[in-house]
Write an enzyme that holds these catalytic residues in place. Structure first.
Site, PDB file in Angstrom:
ATOM      1  N   LYS A  10       6.516  21.095  39.573  1.00  0.00           N
ATOM      2  CA  LYS A  10       6.095  20.290  38.414  1.00  0.00           C
ATOM      3  C   LYS A  10       4.879  20.877  37.719  1.00  0.00           C
ATOM      4  O   LYS A  10       4.679  20.675  36.532  1.00  0.00           O
ATOM      5  CB  LYS A  10       5.831  18.841  38.835  1.00  0.00           C
ATOM      6  CG  LYS A  10       7.091  18.094  39.154  1.00  0.00           C
ATOM      7  CD  LYS A  10       6.917  16.598  39.042  1.00  0.00           C
ATOM      8  CE  LYS A  10       8.235  15.872  39.189  1.00  0.00           C
ATOM      9  NZ  LYS A  10       8.075  14.436  39.355  1.00  0.00           N
TER      10      LYS A  10
ATOM     11  N   LYS B 291      19.326  16.900  39.300  1.00  0.00           N
ATOM     12  CA  LYS B 291      18.935  15.628  39.906  1.00  0.00           C
ATOM     13  C   LYS B 291      18.605  14.623  38.801  1.00  0.00           C
ATOM     14  O   LYS B 291      17.893  14.977  37.859  1.00  0.00           O
ATOM     15  CB  LYS B 291      17.683  15.864  40.786  1.00  0.00           C
ATOM     16  CG  LYS B 291      17.204  14.624  41.520  1.00  0.00           C
ATOM     17  CD  LYS B 291      15.806  14.799  42.094  1.00  0.00           C
ATOM     18  CE  LYS B 291      14.817  13.948  41.352  1.00  0.00           C
ATOM     19  NZ  LYS B 291      13.618  13.531  42.036  1.00  0.00           N
TER      20      LYS B 291
ATOM     21  N   LYS C   2      13.786  10.637  35.480  1.00  0.00           N
ATOM     22  CA  LYS C   2      13.190  10.216  34.214  1.00  0.00           C
ATOM     23  C   LYS C   2      12.624  11.436  33.476  1.00  0.00           C
ATOM     24  O   LYS C   2      12.794  11.579  32.276  1.00  0.00           O
ATOM     25  CB  LYS C   2      12.062   9.233  34.553  1.00  0.00           C
ATOM     26  CG  LYS C   2      11.548   8.466  33.400  1.00  0.00           C
ATOM     27  CD  LYS C   2      12.286   7.145  33.238  1.00  0.00           C
ATOM     28  CE  LYS C   2      12.234   6.754  31.789  1.00  0.00           C
ATOM     29  NZ  LYS C   2      13.376   6.088  31.281  1.00  0.00           N
TER      30      LYS C   2
HETATM   31  P1  ADP Z   1      11.817  10.198  39.087  1.00  0.00           P
HETATM   32  O1  ADP Z   1      12.248  11.566  39.595  1.00  0.00           O
HETATM   33  O2  ADP Z   1      12.788   9.606  38.108  1.00  0.00           O
HETATM   34  O3  ADP Z   1      10.393  10.190  38.581  1.00  0.00           O
HETATM   35  P2  ADP Z   1      10.703   9.053  41.464  1.00  0.00           P
HETATM   36  O4  ADP Z   1      10.230  10.404  41.883  1.00  0.00           O
HETATM   37  O5  ADP Z   1       9.709   8.059  40.961  1.00  0.00           O
HETATM   38  O6  ADP Z   1      11.838   9.247  40.352  1.00  0.00           O
HETATM   39  O7  ADP Z   1      11.539   8.442  42.664  1.00  0.00           O
HETATM   40  C1  ADP Z   1      11.447   7.138  43.180  1.00  0.00           C
HETATM   41  C2  ADP Z   1      12.434   6.981  44.322  1.00  0.00           C
HETATM   42  O8  ADP Z   1      13.769   7.161  43.871  1.00  0.00           O
HETATM   43  C3  ADP Z   1      12.234   7.985  45.450  1.00  0.00           C
HETATM   44  O9  ADP Z   1      12.517   7.345  46.682  1.00  0.00           O
HETATM   45  C4  ADP Z   1      13.263   9.026  45.184  1.00  0.00           C
HETATM   46  O10 ADP Z   1      13.688   9.685  46.369  1.00  0.00           O
HETATM   47  C5  ADP Z   1      14.407   8.209  44.597  1.00  0.00           C
HETATM   48  N1  ADP Z   1      15.148   9.022  43.639  1.00  0.00           N
HETATM   49  C6  ADP Z   1      14.719   9.443  42.421  1.00  0.00           C
HETATM   50  N2  ADP Z   1      15.660  10.169  41.797  1.00  0.00           N
HETATM   51  C7  ADP Z   1      16.711  10.225  42.654  1.00  0.00           C
HETATM   52  C8  ADP Z   1      18.010  10.833  42.597  1.00  0.00           C
HETATM   53  N3  ADP Z   1      18.408  11.496  41.526  1.00  0.00           N
HETATM   54  N4  ADP Z   1      18.827  10.677  43.647  1.00  0.00           N
HETATM   55  C9  ADP Z   1      18.446   9.970  44.737  1.00  0.00           C
HETATM   56  N5  ADP Z   1      17.255   9.377  44.863  1.00  0.00           N
HETATM   57  C10 ADP Z   1      16.386   9.494  43.842  1.00  0.00           C
END
Ligand code: ADP
Length: 315
Positions: free
Chosen positions: A105, A183, A186
Site C-alpha cells: 500500500k 481481491k 474498497k
Molecule cells: P478493504 O480491503 O475493503 O479496505 P478491510 O481491509 O477493511 O477491507 O477488511 C475488513 C475485513 O474484511 C477483514 O477481516 C478482511 O479480511 C475482510 N475482507 C476484506 N476484503 C475481503 C475479500 N475480498 N475477501 C475476503 N475477506 C475480505
C-alpha cells in the site's frame, strides 16, 4: 472494519458472516476502527461520522446483535492507544517495514506516515487488549495476526505472562474477488456493496471480468479461473451445474451473469430490507455504539491494569 464507507461482499463473506455465527458461542468485540482509517483518509474527515454510521448499519443488518457482542468505535476506547504506545517501544521498525500490506500500500497509495507504518501494531493492540484467543478475519489479514502473536510473545517474555497468542479464524470463503478479478476492496473500487440496490448490483455483475479465453457464447470456459463463478459458489445453490454448462460451452457469459445477479439479489434481500428499516432510526445506532464502548472499556481497562503492573508502571 475500517469506516471507509459501505461494506462490500468481501467484508460480508470473508468476515462479518462469521462474526454473526460466532457471537452465540464467544465473548466477542466488534470494533469500527476509525483511527486506522486515518492512516489513509486523514485529509478530509468531513464524512467520518457518516461512514461510521454506514458500517454500523451494515453490522446490524447482517445480524450482529448488540446484546450478544460489543459493537463500538475504536477511538471511544482510549486504552487501545495506550497499549499501542507501549508496544511501539518493544517493536523494531524493520519488523513493521516487512509487513506485506505496508510494502504494497505504501507504493500503491503513496502512504509514508509514521502512523501508517504502525498500523499493524495498533491492530495488535486492538486484538490483544481483549486478550483475544481468536480473530475472525479474511486470509489477507494473516500476516497481521502473525505480528500480533509475535508482539504477545515478546511482551510475555519481557514482563511476564499477560497475553494469549491469538489465532485467526478463517471462513469458508477467505478471499472474495471483485468485479475486476482482484481481491474485492474498497480501495480498488471493484466492490459490490451490501447496501447497493438490486439494479446497481445487476449492473456491476454485468461488467465483471470473465475467462479471457471465452470470447464467443459457445466457447468452453474455465470457471475455476472466473470471478463470476467464484461468486456462484457462494450465491448459487446448483453451482456445479453452472460449472459443467460453462466448461462445455453451453452457457454464455451474459446469461450466466444475469443468473448470478438474480441469485445474489435474492440472497441479500433480507439484509437490505433490514438495513432500510434501521436507517430510519439513526439514534438507535449511536446508542448501540455507546453501550458497546462501555462494555469494551471495562475489559480493556482490566487488561491495561495487568499491563501497567507487569511493566512496573504502577505498583
Ligand atoms: P478493504 O480491503 O475493503 O479496505 P478491510 O481491509 O477493511 O477491507 O477488511 C475488513 C475485513 O474484511 C477483514 O477481516 C478482511 O479480511 C475482510 N475482507 C476484506 N476484503 C475481503 C475479500 N475480498 N475477501 C475476503 N475477506 C475480505
Amino acid at each position: 472494519m475500517q469506516p471507509t464507507g459501505r461494506l462490500h461482499l468481501g467484508n460480508l463473506e470473508g468476515a462479518l458472516k462469521n462474526w454473526v455465527a460466532l457471537q452465540n458461542d464467544y465473548e466477542m468485540y466488534c470494533c469500527i476502527v476509525d483511527w486506522h482509517s486515518l492512516t489513509s483518509d486523514y485529509e478530509d474527515t468531513s464524512t467520518l461520522q457518516e461512514k461510521i454510521k454506514e458500517v454500523s448499519l451494515d453490522y446490524l443488518s447482517a445480524g450482529l446483535d448488540p446484546n450478544k457482542c460489543a459493537i463500538f468505535v475504536q477511538s471511544q476506547v482510549k486504552e487501545h492507544a495506550e497499549l499501542h504506545l507501549l508496544f511501539s517501544m518493544i517493536t523494531p521498525v524493520a519488523r513493521l517495514a516487512r509487513v506485506p500490506s505496508y510494502k504494497e500500500k505504501r507504493k500503491e497509495l503513496g502512504l509514508d506516515s509514521y502512523g501508517f507504518l504502525g498500523y499493524p501494531l495498533l491492530q495488535a493492540a486492538d486484538i490483544l487488549i481483549y486478550k483475544a484467543d481468536y480473530v475472525p478475519v479474511g486470509k489477507d489479514q494473516l500476516p497481521h495476526i502473525e505480528l500480533a502473536r509475535e508482539v504477545a510473545r515478546k511482551f510475555n517474555t519481557l514482563y511476564g505472562q499477560v497475553f494469549p497468542e491469538p489465532e485467526a479464524l478463517l471462513t469458508k470463503f477467505p478471499v472474495i474477488p471483485g468485479i475486476d478479478g482482484r481481491k474485492m476492496s474498497k480501495s480498488y473500487n471493484n466492490d459490490i456493496a451490501i447496501a447497493d440496490t438490486a439494479e446497481e448490483t445487476t449492473k456491476k455483475v454485468s461488467v465483471m471480468f470473465t475467462d479471457p479465453q471465452k470470447i464467443h457464447k459457445n466457447d468452453p470456459g474455465r470457471p475455476d479461473l472466473c470471478p463470476v463463478f467464484h461468486l456462484h459458489k457462494i450465491y448459487t445453490e446448483n453451482y456445479q451445474e453452472v460449472h459443467t454448462l460453462c466448461s462445455t460451452g453451453k452457457l454464455g457469459c451474459v446469461e450466466d451473469k444475469k443468473n448470478l445477479a438474480r441469485n445474489l439479489n435474492q440472497k441479500l434481500k433480507d439484509i437490505r430490507e433490514k438495513r432500510k428499516e434501521l436507517e430510519k432510526n439513526p439514534e438507535k445506532l449511536w446508542k448501540v455504539l455507546d453501550q458497546g464502548a462501555q462494555k469494551a472499556r471495562a475489559k480493556a481497562g482490566q487488561t491495561m491494569q495487568d499491563v501497567r503492573k507487569a511493566m512496573r508502571l504502577i505498583q
